[in-house]
Design a protein around this motif. Sequence first.
Motif, mmCIF file in Angstrom:
data_model
loop_
_atom_site.group_PDB
_atom_site.id
_atom_site.type_symbol
_atom_site.label_atom_id
_atom_site.label_comp_id
_atom_site.label_asym_id
_atom_site.label_seq_id
_atom_site.Cartn_x
_atom_site.Cartn_y
_atom_site.Cartn_z
ATOM 1 N N GLY A 69 33.492 40.868 44.930
ATOM 2 C CA GLY A 69 32.891 42.188 45.032
ATOM 3 C C GLY A 69 31.686 42.297 44.120
ATOM 4 N N VAL A 70 30.631 42.926 44.618
ATOM 5 C CA VAL A 70 29.394 43.073 43.856
ATOM 6 C C VAL A 70 29.120 44.550 43.636
ATOM 7 C CG1 VAL A 70 26.924 42.594 43.783
ATOM 8 C CG2 VAL A 70 28.484 40.954 44.871
ATOM 9 N N THR A 71 28.775 44.896 42.402
ATOM 10 C CA THR A 71 28.506 46.286 42.058
ATOM 11 C C THR A 71 27.515 46.340 40.909
ATOM 12 O OG1 THR A 71 29.511 48.351 41.276
ATOM 13 C CG2 THR A 71 30.518 46.310 40.519
ATOM 14 N N ARG A 72 26.847 47.482 40.738
ATOM 15 C CA ARG A 72 25.970 47.671 39.586
ATOM 16 C C ARG A 72 26.744 48.205 38.388
ATOM 17 N NH1 ARG A 72 20.709 50.815 41.745
ATOM 18 N NH2 ARG A 72 22.307 52.061 42.789
ATOM 19 N N ASN A 73 28.027 48.481 38.571
ATOM 20 C CA ASN A 73 28.853 48.983 37.468
ATOM 21 C C ASN A 73 30.142 48.170 37.415
ATOM 22 O OD1 ASN A 73 29.987 50.441 35.393
ATOM 23 N ND2 ASN A 73 30.400 52.275 36.619
ATOM 24 N N ALA A 74 30.008 46.949 36.942
ATOM 25 C CA ALA A 74 31.140 46.022 36.934
ATOM 26 C C ALA A 74 32.213 46.387 35.931
ATOM 27 C CB ALA A 74 30.644 44.599 36.663
ATOM 28 N N ASP A 75 31.927 47.305 35.019
ATOM 29 C CA ASP A 75 32.907 47.728 34.017
ATOM 30 C C ASP A 75 33.481 49.108 34.304
ATOM 31 O OD1 ASP A 75 32.588 45.386 32.454
ATOM 32 O OD2 ASP A 75 30.732 46.204 31.627
ATOM 33 N N GLY A 76 33.121 49.699 35.441
ATOM 34 C CA GLY A 76 33.631 51.010 35.792
ATOM 35 C C GLY A 76 35.080 50.979 36.227
ATOM 36 N N ASP A 77 35.698 52.121 36.310
ATOM 37 C CA ASP A 77 37.117 52.202 36.664
ATOM 38 C C ASP A 77 37.400 51.603 38.041
ATOM 39 O OD1 ASP A 77 37.602 53.445 34.269
ATOM 40 O OD2 ASP A 77 37.670 55.472 35.108
ATOM 41 N N ALA A 78 36.527 51.893 39.012
ATOM 42 C CA ALA A 78 36.746 51.372 40.369
ATOM 43 C C ALA A 78 36.669 49.855 40.394
ATOM 44 C CB ALA A 78 35.727 51.971 41.336
ATOM 45 N N ALA A 79 35.717 49.292 39.649
ATOM 46 C CA ALA A 79 35.585 47.834 39.590
ATOM 47 C C ALA A 79 36.780 47.204 38.882
ATOM 48 C CB ALA A 79 34.287 47.464 38.898
ATOM 49 N N LEU A 80 37.228 47.820 37.791
ATOM 50 C CA LEU A 80 38.375 47.287 37.057
ATOM 51 C C LEU A 80 39.644 47.318 37.910
ATOM 52 C CD1 LEU A 80 37.716 48.858 33.546
ATOM 53 C CD2 LEU A 80 37.330 46.488 34.265
ATOM 54 N N LYS A 81 39.763 48.338 38.744
ATOM 55 C CA LYS A 81 40.909 48.417 39.644
ATOM 56 C C LYS A 81 40.901 47.253 40.634
ATOM 57 C CE LYS A 81 43.207 51.525 42.923
ATOM 58 N NZ LYS A 81 43.151 52.869 43.580
ATOM 59 N N LEU A 82 39.710 46.926 41.149
ATOM 60 C CA LEU A 82 39.598 45.801 42.073
ATOM 61 C C LEU A 82 39.922 44.475 41.373
ATOM 62 C CD1 LEU A 82 36.384 46.784 44.071
ATOM 63 C CD2 LEU A 82 38.739 46.801 44.900
ATOM 64 N N LYS A 83 39.490 44.349 40.124
ATOM 65 C CA LYS A 83 39.800 43.136 39.371
ATOM 66 C C LYS A 83 41.307 42.942 39.247
ATOM 67 C CE LYS A 83 35.676 42.892 36.401
ATOM 68 N NZ LYS A 83 35.178 42.979 35.005
ATOM 69 N N LYS A 84 42.033 44.036 39.002
ATOM 70 C CA LYS A 84 43.488 43.951 38.864
ATOM 71 C C LYS A 84 44.141 43.533 40.175
ATOM 72 C CE LYS A 84 43.872 47.352 35.137
ATOM 73 N NZ LYS A 84 44.372 48.695 34.731
ATOM 74 N N MET A 85 43.451 43.776 41.296
ATOM 75 C CA MET A 85 43.970 43.389 42.607
ATOM 76 C C MET A 85 43.631 41.939 42.951
ATOM 77 S SD MET A 85 42.869 46.924 44.515
ATOM 78 C CE MET A 85 43.328 46.390 46.168
ATOM 79 N N GLY A 86 42.912 41.267 42.042
ATOM 80 C CA GLY A 86 42.582 39.859 42.258
ATOM 81 C C GLY A 86 41.200 39.608 42.800
ATOM 82 N N VAL A 87 40.360 40.640 42.821
ATOM 83 C CA VAL A 87 39.005 40.484 43.346
ATOM 84 C C VAL A 87 38.078 40.031 42.225
ATOM 85 C CG1 VAL A 87 37.062 41.664 44.445
ATOM 86 C CG2 VAL A 87 39.416 42.291 45.043
#
Length: 325
Positions: A36-54
């Motif tokens: 996943g690519v985003t301009r806010n890699a440390d935001g809550d939505a991005a962190l949630k995706l990281k926890k899902m294995g993304v």
Amino acid sequence: MSTSNQRLITVFGATGSQGGSLIKALLEDGTFSVRGVTRNADGDAALKLKKMGVEILYADYDDPLTLDRVIAGSYGVYVVTGAYIEKFYEDKELARGLRLVEAAIRAGVEHFVYSGLPSCMEVTGQRCPEFEGKSKVEEFIFASGLPSTSLRQPVSMENILIDFIPLLQEDGTFVWNIPMEGRPLPMLNPADDGRAILKVFKDPKKYIGRRIGLAGDFKTIEEYAAIASRHVSPYVIKATKMTANEFKKLASPRADDLGTMFEFLQMDASAYSLTDTQKLDPDIMDFDSFMRLNASELKEKLKYQYDAKIIQKDHLSCIGFQSAN
């Protein structure tokens, strides 16, 4: 998460509605690994995706070096260009699209899927910047030789909750100010189109080289309003009697552009197909299903107007209206 035995799909706009829906579908399917690519890699939505294995990476559409880094190693790439406000600038939309295509070519991407739009200018003789920018990117993509598909997004169902909330009138009813003048409008819930996008990636021979207009429903505003009314009873929602030309004269910075968009959709909605979309995803969400999930939120927004007696005679809520892109 990328693994050695799976091809990688990189999703731009990972924390948005479209990108998030595709990531959800990719994770549930398991055929591809996911970045996943985003301009806010440390935001809550991005962190949630990281926890899902993304795998989550930062990139800026205006910085080609970051694009090369995040696209590297990708079999497929899904691209949504333009943030909410920025996407209304045609030149910026075009420049970003060209950078992404060039980066994908450098990386040897085998399937580039773009969230595109047709040209209003070709049908109406009038410009709608958001449409023209994406249309030009589409043309560049297919001329470049990059193996690609364009999935055109229609008007978002979410707009009944965000920018086109029905407005209270003196008689106690609410008017939904989308001026389609009795003609059907293609609509889609962008948070539900991930399965359709995934199908395109899984069947490249069938879909590379095609422009496909997505739609979850295809009804008149009168029909949509009747459906919404059933879900928010006792409130009653009606379709506007306003024409697209009258809409253009409203006191909104984007009224003219949006009026052109509605004129285009009245004249030629053939760029969108409910049948083609249902072939990609037989379970694509229709408007009745969308309202079943979101009726309480809309009802609260209507109740607020009713309780405060905010009578809207001038229809000025059109500021900031957005499509699904």
